[in-house]
Design an enzyme around this catalytic site. Structure first.
Site, PDB file in Angstrom:
ATOM      1  N   THR B  95      19.748   2.122  87.374  1.00  0.00           N
ATOM      2  CA  THR B  95      18.363   2.089  87.865  1.00  0.00           C
ATOM      3  C   THR B  95      17.828   3.501  87.747  1.00  0.00           C
ATOM      4  OG1 THR B  95      18.731   0.249  89.355  1.00  0.00           O
ATOM      5  CG2 THR B  95      16.858   1.675  89.851  1.00  0.00           C
ATOM      6  N   LYS B 170      12.636  -3.456  87.796  1.00  0.00           N
ATOM      7  CA  LYS B 170      13.619  -3.188  88.848  1.00  0.00           C
ATOM      8  C   LYS B 170      12.978  -2.439  90.018  1.00  0.00           C
ATOM      9  CE  LYS B 170      17.417  -2.518  91.174  1.00  0.00           C
ATOM     10  NZ  LYS B 170      18.694  -1.921  90.821  1.00  0.00           N
ATOM     11  N   LYS B 238      16.887   6.731  96.540  1.00  0.00           N
ATOM     12  CA  LYS B 238      16.684   7.099  95.132  1.00  0.00           C
ATOM     13  C   LYS B 238      15.700   6.136  94.463  1.00  0.00           C
ATOM     14  CE  LYS B 238      18.972   5.390  91.450  1.00  0.00           C
ATOM     15  NZ  LYS B 238      20.025   5.020  90.503  1.00  0.00           N
TER      16      LYS B 238
END
Lengths: 293, 293
Positions: B95, B170, B238
């Site tokens: 990701t 995502k 993150k």
């Protein structure tokens, strides 16, 4: 528990009354604007003119009105508490304040009446189809006595504790919805501005950890540019204010709820008070246009 | 497409490599800390010492590492782009940043390589069981060629458009999760402080409009005081930072995401970076204690 006085014959109330009639209860109805209730005469419901009339000669009084101030009005000013005969069970199904529910229960007990707070989830379709979830606060005895009525109107029925606990459970439910609404609205904005097909996206991720009722049921309406109300913006604002008020009484931190309430108030100011809650997307899109320009 | 060089043999990578092996692919593996990857030798995986080794004599290079800076390191400094033979398909499943994915795709094309970004959802269990959702960005041709590999690792596989679209999808998924997390954590705090049984509450409302994956899967862990990671707080931070960064590039408003990211950063500062994301409840409970005192 055969006869019911029912106060509040709006979309929710009409569905609930019809299900009570189907289950064999005798129902007397009252609505502030009487004309709106007359449609129920075809279902064998007598529509009366006053609160005093509707709470007389019944075993149970059920109310589902708009706002906490309406609940206060019918209980304390129009006289539910003063006119109901001792032994009557009083059930308020309005989404309202836990503190007000506690106060009603106390005043009821002093008059040998029994009060339950029993707000619902499931909307007008749930009311129509008898599939509401009914979240109840109050004593065990009146809950057990009223259970056949609840079962006529709902599917998932739960007593969460003493007076006010039904209201608290309902407000907690709305807090979870607030999170889903902000998350899915921001998600959709991100998806569309990224040039990704939103329907394909939802199909791919809906059974994973981002999945929610809002994602599957409300976001497709936004994609179809359908902002008609399943649940009104103005009612959601009311519920979030009640939750924040109760949260403050308990001293708990709900920053996500506070933010979401603020955004919905801004949405209402843009003219969307009578839109469905999925219209939150429009506020975020509007703001994003402004920030780009 | 028979041979794969796989970079990043952590919990996710190990599950994915085993599923590639089960589907008959030849796999060569590389991990920065080599020892952690050696367990895969039992599955017939050759563990090599350098990025140069792992990208040589393979049809496809797959990477799943920690952070965008790790992706930059392996692609631009350690030399995936310099050492992969023309025609190789490069798939980054970390990701990471959509902008970085776009840059990699551009640099790859200039070297006659084909790059896909293909982050996943479904966690370590999804990696182990081959049930990941794989969100892909890039050209149609390498996507079709790589499909058998994706099918070995995942269940729901979708190409959303050109380079970066997998990453954007995502990040959008994570935005929806952020809303669910704040909503369900605040909901649970409200429920417990109201003196309502949280398990009974969830059972009553989970199939209604407050329902979500988080409600059914993470909130029961909080009730059991289990804060062990399904998904790490530090990794969620993150992802939210990447989503905010991309949102800012696109000029879109995501106030709920910004708030949730701030709260998780505060949670990490309290020592919960390695807890599961459901630990957000602890921050809110902590703050509520403080506000009561």
């Amino acid at each position: 528990m055969k006869t019911v006085g029912f106060i509040g014959l709006g979309v929710m109330g009409q569905g609930m009354v019809r299900n009570l009639r189907k289950a064999g209860f005798t129902v007397k109805g009252y609505n502030r604007t009487k004309e709106k209730g007359l449609v129920l005469e075809a279902d064998g419901v007598e529509i009366v003119d006053t609160i005093q009339d509707v709470v007389t000669d019944v075993d149970v009084v059920i109310s589902i009105v708009g706002y906490p101030q309406d609940v206060e009005q019918i209980y304390f000013e129009d006289g539910i508490l003063d006119h109901a005969a001792p032994g009557t069970i009083l059930i308020d199904m309005t989404t309202s304040s836990p503190a007000l529910a506690e106060r009603i229960a106390q005043e009821a007990a002093a008059r040998d009446l029994q009060a339950l707070d029993a707000p619902v989830t499931g909307g007008d379709l749930g009311a129509k189809n008898g599939t509401l979830a009914i979240l109840v606060g109050g004593e065990e005895a009146p809950f057990v006595q009223a259970k056949p009525l609840f079962e006529a109107m709902g599917k998932s029925i739960s007593l969460f504790g003493g007076p006010g606990k039904g209201q608290s459970a309902k407000l907690a439910n709305q807090i979870a919805i607030a999170g889903s609404m902000i998350g899915t609205a921001e998600m959709l904005l991100f998806v569309t501005r990224s040039g990704i097909d939103p329907t394909q996206f939802i199909e791919t991720i809906k059974s994973g950890s981002a999945g929610s009722w809002s994602l599957e049921n409300l976001i497709p309406r936004v994609i179809a540019e359908n902002y008609s109300p399943g649940f009104f913006v103005k009612h959601f604002i009311k519920d979030m204010r009640l939750a924040l008020e109760r949260g403050a009484e308990m001293g708990i931190a709900t920053p996500g709820l506070a933010l979401t309430k603020d955004l919905y108030e801004q949405l209402a100011e843009l003219g969307h008070a009578d839109s469905g809650t999925q219209a939150l997307y429009l506020l975020l899109a509007e703001r994003s246009r402004a920030s780009v320009e």
